[in-house]
Design a protein around this motif. Structure first.
Motif, PDB file in Angstrom:
ATOM      1  N   ALA A 105      13.475   4.706   7.946  1.00 50.32           N
ATOM      2  CA  ALA A 105      12.673   3.515   7.526  1.00 50.32           C
ATOM      3  C   ALA A 105      11.892   3.067   6.736  1.00 50.32           C
ATOM      4  N   HIS A 106      11.423   4.300   5.653  1.00 51.73           N
ATOM      5  CA  HIS A 106      10.884   4.034   4.573  1.00 51.73           C
ATOM      6  C   HIS A 106      11.010   3.385   3.085  1.00 51.73           C
ATOM      7  N   MET A 107      12.276   3.749   2.582  1.00 57.66           N
ATOM      8  CA  MET A 107      12.525   2.451   1.646  1.00 57.66           C
ATOM      9  C   MET A 107      12.710   1.634   1.493  1.00 57.66           C
ATOM     10  N   HIS A 163      -9.903  -6.796  -1.967  1.00 56.26           N
ATOM     11  CA  HIS A 163      -9.660  -7.970  -3.084  1.00 56.26           C
ATOM     12  C   HIS A 163      -8.138  -7.858  -3.078  1.00 56.26           C
ATOM     13  N   PHE A 164      -7.624  -6.731  -3.721  1.00 60.76           N
ATOM     14  CA  PHE A 164      -6.555  -6.351  -3.629  1.00 60.76           C
ATOM     15  C   PHE A 164      -5.830  -6.426  -2.367  1.00 60.76           C
ATOM     16  N   LEU A 165      -6.306  -5.878  -1.158  1.00 63.46           N
ATOM     17  CA  LEU A 165      -5.835  -6.036  -0.173  1.00 63.46           C
ATOM     18  C   LEU A 165      -5.791  -7.830   0.233  1.00 63.46           C
ATOM     19  N   GLY A 300      -8.554  16.257  -9.389  1.00 60.08           N
ATOM     20  CA  GLY A 300      -8.370  14.963  -9.549  1.00 60.08           C
ATOM     21  C   GLY A 300      -8.960  15.114  -8.142  1.00 60.08           C
ATOM     22  N   SER A 301      -8.710  13.688  -7.550  1.00 56.26           N
ATOM     23  CA  SER A 301      -9.812  13.602  -6.197  1.00 56.26           C
ATOM     24  C   SER A 301      -8.829  13.832  -4.539  1.00 56.26           C
ATOM     25  N   VAL A 302      -7.995  14.027  -5.070  1.00 59.59           N
ATOM     26  CA  VAL A 302      -6.790  14.262  -3.744  1.00 59.59           C
ATOM     27  C   VAL A 302      -6.322  15.906  -4.253  1.00 59.59           C
ATOM     28  N   SER A 363      10.114   9.704  -3.586  1.00 57.49           N
ATOM     29  CA  SER A 363       9.566   8.728  -3.121  1.00 57.49           C
ATOM     30  C   SER A 363       8.655   7.993  -2.924  1.00 57.49           C
ATOM     31  N   HIS A 364       7.011   8.739  -2.454  1.00 60.34           N
ATOM     32  CA  HIS A 364       6.498   7.903  -1.995  1.00 60.34           C
ATOM     33  C   HIS A 364       4.953   8.182  -2.747  1.00 60.34           C
ATOM     34  N   GLN A 365       5.454   9.062  -3.873  1.00 61.78           N
ATOM     35  CA  GLN A 365       4.571   8.709  -4.922  1.00 61.78           C
ATOM     36  C   GLN A 365       3.375   7.554  -4.711  1.00 61.78           C
ATOM     37  N   CYS A 366       2.043   7.854  -5.430  1.00 60.20           N
ATOM     38  CA  CYS A 366       1.119   7.086  -5.032  1.00 60.20           C
ATOM     39  C   CYS A 366       1.825   5.810  -5.446  1.00 60.20           C
ATOM     40  N   MET A 367       1.831   4.610  -4.852  1.00 61.39           N
ATOM     41  CA  MET A 367       2.394   2.835  -5.278  1.00 61.39           C
ATOM     42  C   MET A 367       0.959   2.230  -6.021  1.00 61.39           C
TER      43      MET A 367
END
Ligand code: HEM
Length: 426
Positions: A105-107, A163-165, A300-302, A363-367
């Motif tokens: 489902a993800h890709m 705003h982005f959303l 980093g923040s995560v 494949s899940h790297q931050c968009m």
């Protein structure tokens, strides 16, 4: 104590507690012993296997079939019956978005929703970020001191995220108010008496996010990543589902807001703790893009992310049965001598700084990584230009206890307003 596979747990592994101040203050330092001697260990307190080395963590990110991201947004501290009943009373049903969605489902969903993140698309947001940064700095530039978190870094990335959303202006304040509860609910350890209050806040956030989404559906041609998703849903309803849209309406705010606010606060703290580096940056702003990467690597923040083992496997010779839960301490990977020479050194010219795993990998790297980078670069450009003489005030840094999202709650800085370069230029 023993691991689920029957092996003895070392004393240090038994003592590992990511809700403790030691982890909060400096996660890579807190697990240095593991990175050096026991790179994968079982934490009985958490019920997770903990990974600390760069190569292991990258290999886990690379294989999202064996190591499913489905537990990424799961509550790390299960809540009691009362809090669960409160959440249910709001119809709370936060489900798969992208970050915690499995293949296949993800890709297709990730691809369908990618265009608003291209460099050309992101350019449209740049003037807004710059304008916000200037306005906020104007407010305190003559004061000689500021809490950069409370007075700027918390609010701007939230406004940019909304705003982005594509959130309508009139709904921004309500969503702003609700969003913080989600972090505590997911990654924190609220005390039983706090759990119910957190559940009400999260329930309200969920319902309000649903209402905003309905409003967006009335005007699907308006700009915004959510409206883009709504339009894609009309073409591919099986790829962009209702459940996705409602969940992302809530999770997207947190993904884009706190990560970026915390990353900038961490970066400013680190830079001002190294006054020579800060001076160099002020003298040569061309160094800012790589400095941003080095800050994301070093502080980093995560701090850590999660995966779920879907079939029996091994890491570093340790057996991991299907169903094992992994806490992958990306902040520790970022300080691994095996990948970064002199890893603890803060070096804004480091040539592989951007190899850090703070945005994940594969494949899940931050968009949103380029949106976050753009914001951080603009903040640093404004600070180095307008407040090159600022320094860190005497203070003790506090963090919201949780495994993953990390940044100081306050960041006090001071400077001599009589020496402001703009004043001198007039
Ligand atoms: C995924 C970190 C900013 C949207 C992720 C992941 C991490 C992360 C660790 C999971 C990666 C993985 O599993 O491999 C960060 C950090 C940020 C940041 C540290 C700021 C410094 C943003 C922003 C947005 C965003 C501004 C904008 C909307 C997303 C999305 C995903 C994601 C949509 C899911 C991608 C997928 O699963 O395909 N981020 N993020 N992030 N992030 Fe970010």
């Amino acid at each position: 104590e023993r691991t689920p596979t029957g092996c003895p747990v070392s004393q240090r592994a038994a003592g590992f507690d990511p809700f403790e101040d030691g982890y909060q203050q400096d996660p890579p330092e807190y697990v240095r012993w593991a990175r050096e001697q026991e790179p994968i260990f079982y934490s009985p307190r958490l019920g997770y296997w903990v990974l600390t080395r760069y190569a292991d963590i990258k290999a886990v990110f690379r294989d999202n079939i064996t190591f499913s991201p489905s537990n990424a947004l799961e509550k790390i501290t299960p809540t009691g019956e009362e809090a669960n009943a409160v959440l249910a009373s709001y119809g709370f049903a936060l489900n798969r978005t992208l970050v915690n969605e499995d293949e296949p489902a993800h890709m297709p969903r990730r691809r369908a929703l990618m265009d608003p993140f291209t460099p050309e698309a992101l350019k449209h947001h740049e003037p807004m970020v710059r304008e916000l940064a200037r306005t906020y700095v104007d407010r305190f530039i003559d004061d000689g001191k500021a809490d950069l978190v409370d007075q700027m870094l918390w609010e701007i990335p939230l406004t940019v995220a909304l705003h982005f959303l594509g959130v309508p202006e009139e709904d921004m304040d309500t969503l702003r108010k609700y969003s913080i509860a989600h972090t505590v609910n997911t990654w924190g350890r609220p005390k039983p008496e706090e759990q119910v209050a957190v559940a009400h806040a999260v329930g309200n956030f969920w319902q309000y996010a649903g209402k905003v989404l309905e409003k967006m559906r009335q005007d699907p041609d308006a700009p915004g990543w959510m409206q883009y998703g709504i339009r894609k849903q009309m073409l591919h309803p099986e790829v962009v589902t209702d459940s996705y849209l409602h969940s992302m309406m809530m999770a997207g705010i947190v993904a884009a807001h706190e990560t970026t606010a915390n990353a900038t606060a961490n970066a400013m703290k680190l830079l001002l703790q190294h006054p020579d580096v800060w001076r160099e940056l002020c003298e040569d702003p061309g160094l800012i893009p790589n400095a941003v990467e080095e800050c994301l690597r070093h502080n980093g923040s995560v701090a850590a992310w999660r995966r779920l083992v879907t079939k029996d496997t091994q890491i570093d010779g340790v057996d991991l049965p299907a169903g094992s839960r992994l806490l992958i301490v990306t902040s520790s990977a970022n300080h691994d001598e095996g990948h970064f020479a002199d890893a603890d050194l803060f070096d804004i010219r480091r040539d592989n700084a951007s190899d850090h795993l703070t945005f994940g990998y594969g494949s899940h790297q931050c968009m949103g990584k380029n949106l976050a980078r753009m914001e951080m670069q603009i903040f640093l450009e404004e600070f180095t230009r307008r407040l090159p003489h600022m320094r860190l005030s005497e203070q003790r840094f506090s963090y919201v206890p949780n495994t993953s999202f990390r940044g100081p709650e306050h960041l006090w800085v001071e400077w001599d307003p009589a020496a402001n370069p703009e004043r001198a230029n007039k």
